[in-house]
Design an enzyme around this catalytic site. Structure first.
Site, PDB file in Angstrom:
ATOM      1  N   GLU A  44     -34.767 -91.948  31.596  1.00  0.00           N
ATOM      2  CA  GLU A  44     -34.740 -90.531  31.234  1.00  0.00           C
ATOM      3  C   GLU A  44     -35.024 -90.334  29.750  1.00  0.00           C
ATOM      4  OE1 GLU A  44     -31.631 -88.543  34.304  1.00  0.00           O
ATOM      5  OE2 GLU A  44     -31.018 -90.460  33.451  1.00  0.00           O
ATOM      6  N   GLU A  53     -29.127 -94.107  40.278  1.00  0.00           N
ATOM      7  CA  GLU A  53     -27.831 -93.431  40.277  1.00  0.00           C
ATOM      8  C   GLU A  53     -27.287 -93.154  41.677  1.00  0.00           C
ATOM      9  OE1 GLU A  53     -29.827 -92.230  36.345  1.00  0.00           O
ATOM     10  OE2 GLU A  53     -30.438 -92.572  38.444  1.00  0.00           O
TER      11      GLU A  53
END
Length: 280
Positions: free
Chosen positions: A121, A143
């Site tokens: 990210e 995740e």
């Protein structure tokens, strides 16, 4: 309080340097460059220093670790801190990413190692991404295996770079990609042998640094901010940014150089005799 020049920042988890107006920011938190709120707050300081240091005209964002770019948010923190505290850290990360995307300096990620979750990210927050072609590197957003989502802007950034369904599939399956696979999808812009990636990224950064920084910055803002607007609003935003340049010293230098058949000296025009924070 006066901001320190980028090259003079005293940070625990990052190193900074400036060469030929190209800043290099390296994450250094062994063993895997996982980040927590302290790392994020230092990154925020670095981004803010870039904003106000006119001698830094492009930034390379890499790692001091030869195996990891970053494995993302420190999983131990998820166990030790309350959901509220972790949520604040996630929100801080989003705010820093937005600062990177709205700072009128180009950020270039140099991913030479595993790049997972929040690490990916942070790379997606950059304007360009270079990756080493070592097939042992894992690229992904895992995740889902923790019962979570890609909560550091990943759910919004990844679908802006690759096909929406492919982005969602990556998040739902937690699959990892090789650098070549990730580049084919569009996550990375260029792929190079690991020992050549920094030279390639620096060469591109030097090219950017030689251009008029206000024009570079306005191009970036016109694209990043304009894509989030309706077309009519985006065109008005483009017009305003262009109007700031028309009649400026850098535009005059560019036009004069073209008509004189010479290379423009944008550095001399924008920085003049005084170059705060310069290494020259």
């Amino acid at each position: 309080m006066q901001l320190r020049p980028f090259s003079e920042l005293d940070l625990e988890y990052f190193t900074t340097e400036v060469t030929d107006h190209v800043g290099t920011l390296r994450l250094d938190r062994p063993p895997a460059n996982a980040h927590d709120i302290n790392v994020l707050l230092e990154l925020q300081r670095a981004v803010e220093a870039v904003r106000f240091d006119e001698s830094v005209r492009a930034v390379l964002f890499g790692s001091s670790n030869d195996k990891f770019f970053s494995t993302g948010f420190d999983i131990k923190v998820l166990q030790e801190k309350s959901g509220r505290q972790v949520g604040y850290a996630s929100q801080t990360s989003k705010e820093i990413i937005m600062k990177m995307r709205t700072t009128d300096t180009i950020f270039i990620a140099m991913v030479n190692g595993h790049c997972m979750g929040g690490g990916l990210e942070l790379a997606l927050a950059c304007d360009f991404r270079y990756v080493g072609n070592d097939e042992s590197y894992n690229i992904g957003m895992p995740e889902i295996h923790l019962g979570l989502i890609a909560g550091e802007a990943g759910t919004q950034l990844l679908p802006r770079y690759i096909d929406r369904s492919e982005a969602l599939e990556m998040m739902l399956t937690g699959e990892t990609l090789t650098p070549e696979e990730a580049t084919e999808k569009g996550i990375f812009d260029e792929i190079h042998p690991p020992d050549e990636i920094e030279d390639a990224a620096f060469e591109f950064a030097e090219l950017i640094a030689s251009k008029a920084s206000v024009a570079v910055g306005n191009n970036k803002l016109a694209v990043n901010e304009g894509l989030e607007m309706p077309l009519s609003d985006a065109l008005a935003h483009e017009r305003e940014l262009q109007n700031r340049l028309l009649g400026s010293d850098v535009a005059k230098e560019g036009v004069d150089a073209f008509l004189d058949d010479r290379e423009p000296d944008f550095l001399g025009v924008e920085l003049g005799d005084e170059e705060p924070g310069s290494d020259e």
